[in-house]
Every structure is written in C-alpha cells, then in structure tokens.
Design an enzyme around this catalytic site. Structure first.
Site, PDB file in Angstrom:
ATOM      1  N   ASN A  48      -9.430  -1.340  12.303  1.00  0.00           N
ATOM      2  CA  ASN A  48     -10.601  -1.626  11.775  1.00  0.00           C
ATOM      3  C   ASN A  48     -10.663  -2.897  10.791  1.00  0.00           C
ATOM      4  O   ASN A  48     -11.797  -2.955   9.971  1.00  0.00           O
ATOM      5  CB  ASN A  48     -10.936  -0.264  11.072  1.00  0.00           C
ATOM      6  CG  ASN A  48     -10.043   0.091   9.817  1.00  0.00           C
ATOM      7  OD1 ASN A  48      -9.179  -0.700   9.413  1.00  0.00           O
ATOM      8  ND2 ASN A  48     -10.198   1.111   9.267  1.00  0.00           N
TER       9      ASN A  48
ATOM     10  N   HIS B 291      -8.950  -3.623   8.556  1.00  0.00           N
ATOM     11  CA  HIS B 291      -8.149  -3.466   7.127  1.00  0.00           C
ATOM     12  C   HIS B 291      -7.112  -4.313   6.746  1.00  0.00           C
ATOM     13  O   HIS B 291      -6.435  -4.664   7.790  1.00  0.00           O
ATOM     14  CB  HIS B 291      -8.062  -2.108   6.655  1.00  0.00           C
ATOM     15  CG  HIS B 291      -6.762  -1.424   7.438  1.00  0.00           C
ATOM     16  ND1 HIS B 291      -6.818  -0.087   7.553  1.00  0.00           N
ATOM     17  CD2 HIS B 291      -5.669  -1.918   7.565  1.00  0.00           C
ATOM     18  CE1 HIS B 291      -5.703   0.152   8.104  1.00  0.00           C
ATOM     19  NE2 HIS B 291      -4.698  -0.780   7.989  1.00  0.00           N
TER      20      HIS B 291
ATOM     21  N   GLU C 277      -9.938  -0.448   3.139  1.00  0.00           N
ATOM     22  CA  GLU C 277     -10.578  -0.020   4.222  1.00  0.00           C
ATOM     23  C   GLU C 277     -12.105  -0.580   4.119  1.00  0.00           C
ATOM     24  O   GLU C 277     -12.592  -1.026   3.141  1.00  0.00           O
ATOM     25  CB  GLU C 277     -10.950   1.471   4.236  1.00  0.00           C
ATOM     26  CG  GLU C 277      -9.616   2.126   4.239  1.00  0.00           C
ATOM     27  CD  GLU C 277      -8.893   2.303   5.502  1.00  0.00           C
ATOM     28  OE1 GLU C 277      -8.865   1.268   6.452  1.00  0.00           O
ATOM     29  OE2 GLU C 277      -8.704   3.360   6.123  1.00  0.00           O
TER      30      GLU C 277
ATOM     31  N   ASP D 217       0.961  -1.232  -0.144  1.00  0.00           N
ATOM     32  CA  ASP D 217       0.086  -0.030   0.040  1.00  0.00           C
ATOM     33  C   ASP D 217       0.795   1.313  -0.112  1.00  0.00           C
ATOM     34  O   ASP D 217       1.883   1.070   0.150  1.00  0.00           O
ATOM     35  CB  ASP D 217      -1.034  -0.027   1.311  1.00  0.00           C
ATOM     36  CG  ASP D 217      -0.314  -0.336   2.429  1.00  0.00           C
ATOM     37  OD1 ASP D 217       0.850  -0.237   2.566  1.00  0.00           O
ATOM     38  OD2 ASP D 217      -1.033  -0.800   3.266  1.00  0.00           O
TER      39      ASP D 217
HETATM   40  C1  GLP Z   1      -1.138   0.289   8.471  1.00  0.00           C
HETATM   41  C2  GLP Z   1      -0.993  -0.395   7.008  1.00  0.00           C
HETATM   42  C3  GLP Z   1      -1.138  -1.881   6.870  1.00  0.00           C
HETATM   43  C4  GLP Z   1      -0.855  -2.403   8.168  1.00  0.00           C
HETATM   44  C5  GLP Z   1      -1.767  -2.013   9.466  1.00  0.00           C
HETATM   45  C6  GLP Z   1      -1.518  -2.491  10.782  1.00  0.00           C
HETATM   46  O1  GLP Z   1      -2.463   1.020   8.210  1.00  0.00           O
HETATM   47  N1  GLP Z   1      -1.611   0.013   5.958  1.00  0.00           N
HETATM   48  O2  GLP Z   1      -0.480  -2.441   5.757  1.00  0.00           O
HETATM   49  O3  GLP Z   1      -0.769  -3.838   8.225  1.00  0.00           O
HETATM   50  O4  GLP Z   1      -1.877  -0.844   9.370  1.00  0.00           O
HETATM   51  O5  GLP Z   1      -0.392  -1.995  11.465  1.00  0.00           O
HETATM   52  P1  GLP Z   1       0.308  -2.055  12.729  1.00  0.00           P
HETATM   53  O6  GLP Z   1       1.190  -3.528  12.484  1.00  0.00           O
HETATM   54  O7  GLP Z   1       1.466  -1.148  12.850  1.00  0.00           O
HETATM   55  O8  GLP Z   1      -0.452  -2.378  13.585  1.00  0.00           O
END
Ligand code: GLP
Length: 241
Positions: free
Chosen positions: A136, A138, A143, A67
């Site tokens: 959330n 995702h 999303e 992403d």
């Molecule tokens: C972000 C990224 C995701 C990631 C997620 C979890 O928004 N877009 O690719 O996997 O949130 O992040 P974290 O591992 O820091 O909780």
C-alpha cells in the site's frame, strides 16, 4: 531519485549488496536503519557472504530497528526485532550494544518512540536507510495516510498490511493490529536511502511511488524529494509481468 532496474531478484540482491558495501566502506560506523521483509533478505545474505570472506567489515555499524509490532517481546518469533537479529545483526557480526530497538513491548510505547527519536538525533540522524515497499506504499509501518513530517509513533495497521504480513506468520490472525514505526520525518532525512522493490505484485505501487504525485496516500512517494535515494527494482516489478 536514481532508478536502477535489474533483471531479477538475484541481480537485485547483488546490486543492493554492492551499494551497501560501498557505503559501509566509506563509513564503517554508519548509523543504519534496516528493513525486515522478504525483499532485502537476499541482499543481507550476499552482504554476510562478503563479510565472511573478509571483504567488508560490517561489525561497526550502528543499527536501528525500523518497525515493531505492538506488545510483542523481542524474542517472540513474530517480533520484527528477532527477524532483524536473524537476518542482519547476527550474520553481520554487530554487537548488541550497537543496536537500538524500537521497543514494541515497552510499558509505555509512546515513551519508547520518544526515546528512539532522541537516540537517532543523538547520533545525528541516519547515514543509511534500507527500505522495502509495502503493497500500500508504506515505508516501515508508516501506513497511508502518512505525511512527510509523521513522527515515530504507534499506528493502527491497515487491513492490507495485516493481510500481506500474514504470509510471514501463517495467517492474518497471527498479525498484531498495531505497531510502532520509525517516522517519515527521520526516514526522509537519511543521508542515503536504498529502496528495494521486487515482484509483479509491487508493479502498480512502485510506479505510484516513483512517478506519481507526492501524497500521504502513498508515503513512499515522498522519497522523490529526499536526497540521495536509489530505487532498485527488478523487471518483474517494473513491467508487472
Ligand atoms: C512490511 C514491513 C516493511 C517492509 C514491507 C515490505 O510490512 N513493515 O518494513 O519493508 O512490509 O515487505 P516485503 O519486502 O516482504 O514485501
């Protein structure tokens, strides 16, 4: 879906690295989509240590960015490509020509999405998918609501994602409001998936993703129907304490 619960974040990072090493040894040129975020960071560090000891050759992997924020050049410190480069591409010795960017800074971002999809199809889809779980539900920046056939596309970030991603960049005002994400359709077709979940703040969402109804409101819940999915969770996330 295989659920593996481990003691804590360190155990999660080690178990994740073992899973990845086995997969890479079987297929050193695997096409891999690799998440940023805090959760996989420890696993990537473990993996790089194995590599530096000569125990696994990660240099032939073909890496796809999961992403990207809209409008940020790849060298902006907030760009998820620079995060992928720091945490994955460089420590694992992967040549830039084996990396496919999701170009958030392209003059036509929709065209960049089409190009990315075509490139994934050209290599026959993802062999390996490493994912984190958004607060959330995702995956990448798919999303809620995101149906299982959602394509690679430009999305508006939800207020929840903007707040949660603000912690990486020193405040939510630093977070762009739109992003590009690899689509659900490509992610759900990966031949092997590892979903990593750590910390009490992921307690409710991991149960909804793993045990709840499959719904666009929790995009990760569609992994229940995908093939070869391992969910690696620590006790803090699973128990919520
Ligand atoms: C972000 C990224 C995701 C990631 C997620 C979890 O928004 N877009 O690719 O996997 O949130 O992040 P974290 O591992 O820091 O909780």
């Amino acid at each position: 879906m295989k659920l593996v619960i481990v003691d804590d974040y360190d155990a999660l990072s080690r178990a994740g690295a073992d899973w990845l090493i086995e997969a890479i040894q079987e297929q050193p040129e695997a096409a891999i989509v690799a998440a940023t975020g805090n959760t996989p960071t420890g696993m990537y560090i473990e993996l790089a240590q194995y590599r530096s000891r000569g125990l696994v050759d990660t240099s032939r992997l073909r890496v796809f960015q999961l992403d990207a924020y809209l409008g940020l050049p790849p060298d902006d410190h907030r760009a998820l490509f620079s995060w992928t480069r720091r945490s994955f591409i460089e420590p694992l010795g992967i040549a830039e020509e084996n990396v496919v960017r999701l170009a958030g800074d392209a003059p036509d971002p929709w065209e960049a999405c089409r190009y990315y999809e075509a490139t994934v199809h050209e290599v026959g889809g993802f062999d390996l998918s490493i994912l984190g779980l958004g607060p959330n539900g995702h995956l990448g920046f798919n999303e809620p609501p995101s149906p299982p056939d959602a394509s690679t596309r430009v999305v508006d970030l939800t207020p929840e994602s903007i707040v949660s991603n603000g912690r990486y960049w020193g405040g939510e005002e630093q977070v762009p409001r739109q992003a590009l994400t690899c689509g659900m359709d490509l992610l759900l077709k990966a031949r092997r998936t590892l979903l990593l979940v750590s910390g009490t703040h992921k307690h409710q969402i991991v149960h909804r993703a793993v045990e709840g109804p499959q719904t666009p409101d929790v995009p990760a819940s569609f992994l229940q129907s995908a093939i070869n999915v391992t969910v690696l969770v620590d006790w803090a996330a699973w128990r919520g304490q």
